[in-house]
Motif scaffolding. Structure first.
Motif, PDB file in Angstrom:
ATOM      1  N   PRO A  68      -3.670  -9.380  26.158  1.00  0.00           N
ATOM      2  CA  PRO A  68      -2.796 -10.009  27.071  1.00  0.00           C
ATOM      3  C   PRO A  68      -1.291  -9.950  26.620  1.00  0.00           C
ATOM      4  O   PRO A  68      -0.489  -9.596  27.576  1.00  0.00           O
TER       5      PRO A  68
ATOM      6  N   ARG B   2       1.913  -8.469  28.772  1.00  0.00           N
ATOM      7  CA  ARG B   2       3.050  -8.970  29.181  1.00  0.00           C
ATOM      8  C   ARG B   2       4.271  -8.176  28.726  1.00  0.00           C
ATOM      9  O   ARG B   2       5.117  -8.140  29.567  1.00  0.00           O
TER      10      ARG B   2
ATOM     11  N   GLU C  95      -6.511  -9.184  31.679  1.00  0.00           N
ATOM     12  CA  GLU C  95      -5.757  -9.931  30.730  1.00  0.00           C
ATOM     13  C   GLU C  95      -4.542 -10.525  31.266  1.00  0.00           C
ATOM     14  O   GLU C  95      -4.325 -11.548  30.645  1.00  0.00           O
ATOM     15  N   ILE C  96      -4.067 -10.035  32.289  1.00  0.00           N
ATOM     16  CA  ILE C  96      -2.792 -10.736  32.868  1.00  0.00           C
ATOM     17  C   ILE C  96      -3.359 -12.111  33.316  1.00  0.00           C
ATOM     18  O   ILE C  96      -2.566 -13.002  33.439  1.00  0.00           O
TER      19      ILE C  96
ATOM     20  N   THR D 214      -4.937 -14.327  32.066  1.00  0.00           N
ATOM     21  CA  THR D 214      -5.156 -15.174  31.196  1.00  0.00           C
ATOM     22  C   THR D 214      -3.585 -15.583  30.747  1.00  0.00           C
ATOM     23  O   THR D 214      -3.180 -16.668  30.037  1.00  0.00           O
ATOM     24  N   LEU D 215      -2.582 -15.232  31.341  1.00  0.00           N
ATOM     25  CA  LEU D 215      -1.035 -15.520  31.126  1.00  0.00           C
ATOM     26  C   LEU D 215      -0.537 -16.488  31.894  1.00  0.00           C
ATOM     27  O   LEU D 215      -1.267 -17.151  32.780  1.00  0.00           O
TER      28      LEU D 215
END
Length: 282
Positions: A203, A207, A248-249, A251-252
């Motif tokens: 993540p 980012r 993954e993104i 979870t940002l």
């Protein structure tokens, strides 16, 4: 070249190596190949080091049995580190994934850890690792591999390296199409993380990659060659990263994800809102 040859003639520990200009990676790789000792250190040609730079890091490697030792650095503007009497200094040891996490810490820490300089390495770490020839941002493409190979690093909280900030003509001071090689290095790092089980780092890695697309986009001013095509390419890259790293993104933070969507829809509005948010925090 004559000055280098003169130093070599004065001290048997010094060898002058002459080769055509192959960039920073080519110079480092040649030095690695020619090295005879057990340890390696890299110092940029316009930087400064304290008189006991090597000695302090070497002693730290002996004391901690870490394959890499690193010191604190400072930005200098023409004044070397001479006259500073800092001694001792606490040290910390980073291992495994906690070491890799330093690549994504606060800005000053991330800069400190990813660079090739301000470190002393055991020579054996480079048995299978070299800097990518002909590319800039070569440390971004290499340091994480060295960390993985080393497994642990000792950090000395003592200022022994001075990074010179006065070279406005350096590759890091201007923007060009070559700077997009930074994205390539981050793509390779993400692939490496997936392959070697650093899932928790994906993540922040995505980012950093997405944020860079936006930063580079706004640095493509009218003075940059092929600015229009570069901006289009950066937008395409961002869309690819958002798709390939969707899990993954997700979870940002929500605001971060909405920022990416707003940028793709209307970059000027994104820039305006970002500036207002920054002003509100000043």
């Amino acid at each position: 070249p004559a000055l280098c040859d003169r130093y070599a003639g004065m001290d048997g520990r010094v060898r002058a190596i002459h080769q055509k200009n192959e960039g920073l990676s080519g110079a480092r790789n040649r030095g690695i190949g020619e090295a005879r000792g057990e340890y390696l250190a890299f110092v940029d040609s316009d930087d400064y080091v304290a008189a006991d730079y090597i000695r302090a890091l070497y002693q730290l490697i002996l004391d901690t049995e870490c394959p890499i030792a690193q010191c604190r650095f400072s930005y200098v503007h023409g004044e070397p580190l001479s006259g500073r009497t800092e001694r001792g200094g606490a040290f910390r040891i980073y291992r495994g994934e906690s070491l890799m996490e330093q690549l994504y810490g606060p800005e000053e820490k991330a800069t400190c850890f990813v660079v090739a300089w301000n470190k002393l390495y055991k020579r054996e770490l480079f048995d299978e690792i070299r800097y990518p020839q002909g590319r800039i941002h070569e440390d971004e493409a290499t340091t994480y591999r060295l960390f993985h190979e080393a497994r642990k690093l000792a950090y000395l909280d003592r200022e022994l390296y001075g990074y010179f900030m006065g070279n406005t003509g350096s590759i890091t001071a201007v923007f060009s199409e070559k700077r997009l090689q930074w994205l390539t290095a981050q793509e390779e790092r993400i692939a490496f993380f997936r392959e070697h089980g650093y899932g928790n780092l994906l993540p922040p890695a995505y980012r950093k990659l997405c944020d860079a697309c936006i930063t580079f986009y706004f640095r493509c001013t009218d003075q940059v060659d092929h600015a229009k095509s570069l901006k289009k390419q950066l937008k395409r890259n961002l869309k690819v990263y958002l798709a390939s790293g969707a899990d993954e993104i997700r979870t940002l933070p929500f605001r971060t994800r909405m920022g990416y969507a707003l940028f793709l829809f209307l970059p000027p509005l994104y820039k305006l809102l970002l500036r207002r948010m920054q002003e509100a925090h000043e």
